[in-house]
Design a protein around this motif. Structure first.
Motif, PDB file in Angstrom:
ATOM      1  N   CYS A  80      -6.106  -3.605   4.873  1.00 49.36           N
ATOM      2  CA  CYS A  80      -6.354  -2.621   3.808  1.00 49.36           C
ATOM      3  C   CYS A  80      -5.450  -1.409   3.986  1.00 49.36           C
ATOM      4  O   CYS A  80      -4.890  -0.890   3.024  1.00 49.36           O
ATOM      5  CB  CYS A  80      -7.814  -2.193   3.794  1.00 49.36           C
ATOM      6  SG  CYS A  80      -8.905  -3.416   3.076  1.00 49.36           S
ATOM      7  N   MET A  81      -5.320  -0.963   5.223  1.00 54.16           N
ATOM      8  CA  MET A  81      -4.462   0.193   5.502  1.00 54.16           C
ATOM      9  C   MET A  81      -3.021  -0.120   5.126  1.00 54.16           C
ATOM     10  O   MET A  81      -2.342   0.687   4.491  1.00 54.16           O
ATOM     11  CB  MET A  81      -4.569   0.583   6.983  1.00 54.16           C
ATOM     12  CG  MET A  81      -3.803   1.835   7.338  1.00 54.16           C
ATOM     13  SD  MET A  81      -4.424   3.330   6.544  1.00 54.16           S
ATOM     14  CE  MET A  81      -5.963   3.550   7.415  1.00 54.16           C
ATOM     15  N   LYS A  82      -2.545  -1.305   5.497  1.00 57.80           N
ATOM     16  CA  LYS A  82      -1.162  -1.707   5.199  1.00 57.80           C
ATOM     17  C   LYS A  82      -0.933  -1.788   3.689  1.00 57.80           C
ATOM     18  O   LYS A  82       0.043  -1.252   3.172  1.00 57.80           O
ATOM     19  CB  LYS A  82      -0.857  -3.047   5.858  1.00 57.80           C
ATOM     20  CG  LYS A  82       0.556  -3.546   5.648  1.00 57.80           C
ATOM     21  CD  LYS A  82       0.779  -4.828   6.437  1.00 57.80           C
ATOM     22  CE  LYS A  82       2.123  -5.457   6.238  1.00 57.80           C
ATOM     23  NZ  LYS A  82       3.271  -4.604   6.333  1.00 57.80           N
ATOM     24  N   VAL A  83      -1.853  -2.440   2.979  1.00 58.43           N
ATOM     25  CA  VAL A  83      -1.728  -2.570   1.529  1.00 58.43           C
ATOM     26  C   VAL A  83      -1.747  -1.183   0.880  1.00 58.43           C
ATOM     27  O   VAL A  83      -0.958  -0.892  -0.014  1.00 58.43           O
ATOM     28  CB  VAL A  83      -2.856  -3.472   0.968  1.00 58.43           C
ATOM     29  CG1 VAL A  83      -2.951  -3.372  -0.545  1.00 58.43           C
ATOM     30  CG2 VAL A  83      -2.636  -4.918   1.397  1.00 58.43           C
ATOM     31  N   TRP A  84      -2.642  -0.328   1.355  1.00 59.68           N
ATOM     32  CA  TRP A  84      -2.772   1.027   0.818  1.00 59.68           C
ATOM     33  C   TRP A  84      -1.499   1.836   1.049  1.00 59.68           C
ATOM     34  O   TRP A  84      -0.986   2.484   0.149  1.00 59.68           O
ATOM     35  CB  TRP A  84      -3.974   1.696   1.492  1.00 59.68           C
ATOM     36  CG  TRP A  84      -4.384   2.987   0.860  1.00 59.68           C
ATOM     37  CD1 TRP A  84      -3.983   4.234   1.224  1.00 59.68           C
ATOM     38  CD2 TRP A  84      -5.261   3.161  -0.241  1.00 59.68           C
ATOM     39  NE1 TRP A  84      -4.574   5.178   0.436  1.00 59.68           N
ATOM     40  CE2 TRP A  84      -5.365   4.544  -0.481  1.00 59.68           C
ATOM     41  CE3 TRP A  84      -5.981   2.286  -1.044  1.00 59.68           C
ATOM     42  CZ2 TRP A  84      -6.155   5.068  -1.493  1.00 59.68           C
ATOM     43  CZ3 TRP A  84      -6.771   2.811  -2.054  1.00 59.68           C
ATOM     44  CH2 TRP A  84      -6.851   4.181  -2.270  1.00 59.68           C
ATOM     45  N   GLU A  85      -1.002   1.808   2.280  1.00 58.23           N
ATOM     46  CA  GLU A  85       0.154   2.638   2.647  1.00 58.23           C
ATOM     47  C   GLU A  85       1.463   2.127   2.062  1.00 58.23           C
ATOM     48  O   GLU A  85       2.364   2.905   1.790  1.00 58.23           O
ATOM     49  CB  GLU A  85       0.276   2.725   4.168  1.00 58.23           C
ATOM     50  CG  GLU A  85      -0.816   3.566   4.802  1.00 58.23           C
ATOM     51  CD  GLU A  85      -0.747   3.585   6.319  1.00 58.23           C
ATOM     52  OE1 GLU A  85      -0.036   2.750   6.914  1.00 58.23           O
ATOM     53  OE2 GLU A  85      -1.424   4.448   6.910  1.00 58.23           O
ATOM     54  N   GLU A  86       1.599   0.813   1.868  1.00 58.91           N
ATOM     55  CA  GLU A  86       2.875   0.248   1.433  1.00 58.91           C
ATOM     56  C   GLU A  86       3.004   0.114  -0.079  1.00 58.91           C
ATOM     57  O   GLU A  86       4.041  -0.323  -0.565  1.00 58.91           O
ATOM     58  CB  GLU A  86       3.100  -1.107   2.100  1.00 58.91           C
ATOM     59  CG  GLU A  86       3.356  -0.977   3.581  1.00 58.91           C
ATOM     60  CD  GLU A  86       3.776  -2.278   4.232  1.00 58.91           C
ATOM     61  OE1 GLU A  86       3.771  -3.342   3.561  1.00 58.91           O
ATOM     62  OE2 GLU A  86       4.112  -2.226   5.424  1.00 58.91           O
ATOM     63  N   SER A  96      -4.455   9.318   0.659  1.00 59.19           N
ATOM     64  CA  SER A  96      -4.538   9.511   2.109  1.00 59.19           C
ATOM     65  C   SER A  96      -5.061   8.263   2.813  1.00 59.19           C
ATOM     66  O   SER A  96      -5.667   7.384   2.204  1.00 59.19           O
ATOM     67  CB  SER A  96      -5.460  10.681   2.429  1.00 59.19           C
ATOM     68  OG  SER A  96      -6.790  10.333   2.127  1.00 59.19           O
ATOM     69  N   SER A  97      -4.846   8.206   4.125  1.00 49.58           N
ATOM     70  CA  SER A  97      -5.354   7.110   4.950  1.00 49.58           C
ATOM     71  C   SER A  97      -6.868   7.048   4.897  1.00 49.58           C
ATOM     72  O   SER A  97      -7.457   5.970   4.970  1.00 49.58           O
ATOM     73  CB  SER A  97      -4.892   7.271   6.391  1.00 49.58           C
ATOM     74  OG  SER A  97      -3.493   7.214   6.466  1.00 49.58           O
ATOM     75  N   ALA A  98      -7.516   8.188   4.778  1.00 45.92           N
ATOM     76  CA  ALA A  98      -8.980   8.215   4.688  1.00 45.92           C
ATOM     77  C   ALA A  98      -9.460   7.427   3.472  1.00 45.92           C
ATOM     78  O   ALA A  98     -10.502   6.759   3.514  1.00 45.92           O
ATOM     79  CB  ALA A  98      -9.482   9.651   4.622  1.00 45.92           C
ATOM     80  N   LYS A  99      -8.702   7.486   2.388  1.00 50.92           N
ATOM     81  CA  LYS A  99      -9.057   6.723   1.189  1.00 50.92           C
ATOM     82  C   LYS A  99      -8.950   5.221   1.446  1.00 50.92           C
ATOM     83  O   LYS A  99      -9.708   4.434   0.887  1.00 50.92           O
ATOM     84  CB  LYS A  99      -8.170   7.115   0.005  1.00 50.92           C
ATOM     85  CG  LYS A  99      -8.524   8.446  -0.596  1.00 50.92           C
ATOM     86  CD  LYS A  99      -9.837   8.370  -1.328  1.00 50.92           C
ATOM     87  CE  LYS A  99     -10.104   9.655  -2.068  1.00 50.92           C
ATOM     88  NZ  LYS A  99     -11.422   9.669  -2.676  1.00 50.92           N
ATOM     89  N   ALA A 100      -8.012   4.806   2.280  1.00 52.34           N
ATOM     90  CA  ALA A 100      -7.891   3.387   2.637  1.00 52.34           C
ATOM     91  C   ALA A 100      -9.136   2.928   3.386  1.00 52.34           C
ATOM     92  O   ALA A 100      -9.639   1.825   3.167  1.00 52.34           O
ATOM     93  CB  ALA A 100      -6.639   3.139   3.475  1.00 52.34           C
TER      94      ALA A 100
END
Length: 184
Positions: free
Chosen positions: A19-25, A42-46
């Protein structure tokens, strides 16, 4: 890890790191404005997204990650807004980077989750909507056998313009007839 295998990709559970990877990329396509551009993701949203997926998984939606054969998470796909009583839901999907788009990954992912939705979960109808200028998404849906059922005129507003929303639907009997004919 359980996988649903396709020709080019596979679908599997989205873990927190995925989820973090999909969110950030996620890359916004400024050349084709098909959705609002949102600053401040933001990462918090991920983390919140991951928690929401876990809370709603199996009841309101079935969301899976889209992965390349080497295990790289490149997007997500979901059967969402599930109505178990009426055996229907909607399809949504997205790919992270521009380099992953227009390669057939979304079509492959949609075919896999449709097979799961109609064949294993017993849905009778799956719908999807897309914006009128999102030609890529229209192609995905049409390749999977969806039928254009209607148009909501000027239903979305962003980037200073009104946009029509196209409504697509696919019935179980259409899905099974189309796949029977393809596999002969």
């Amino acid at each position: 890890m359980n996988k649903l295998q396709g020709e080019k990709i596979y679908l599997a559970t989205l873990e927190k790191k995925d989820c973090m990877k999909v969110w950030e990329e996620y890359e916004y396509d400024f050349g084709q404005l098909t959705e609002p551009f949102i600053l401040g993701r933001s990462s918090a949203k991920a983390d919140e997204w991951f928690d929401e997926i876990q809370k709603l998984q199996g009841n309101v939606h079935i969301r899976l990650g889209i992965f390349l054969p080497d295990g790289t998470a490149i997007g997500d796909i979901a059967l969402q807004d599930i109505d178990w009583q009426n055996r229907c839901c909607s399809l949504g999907y997205g790919l992270t980077k521009l380099e992953y788009r227009r390669k057939g990954y979304a079509t492959d992912a949609a075919k896999i989750i449709l097979r799961y939705g109609f064949g294993h979960l017993g849905f009778e109808r799956i719908s999807s909507s897309t914006q009128e200028n999102n030609i890529g998404s229209q192609r995905v849906l049409e390749k999977c056998g969806f039928v254009l059922e209607g148009r909501e005129r000027k239903a979305r507003y962003f980037a200073g313009k009104r946009h029509d929303r196209l409504i697509y639907g696919l019935l179980a009997e259409e899905y099974f007839i189309n796949n029977l004919l393809i596999n002969q």
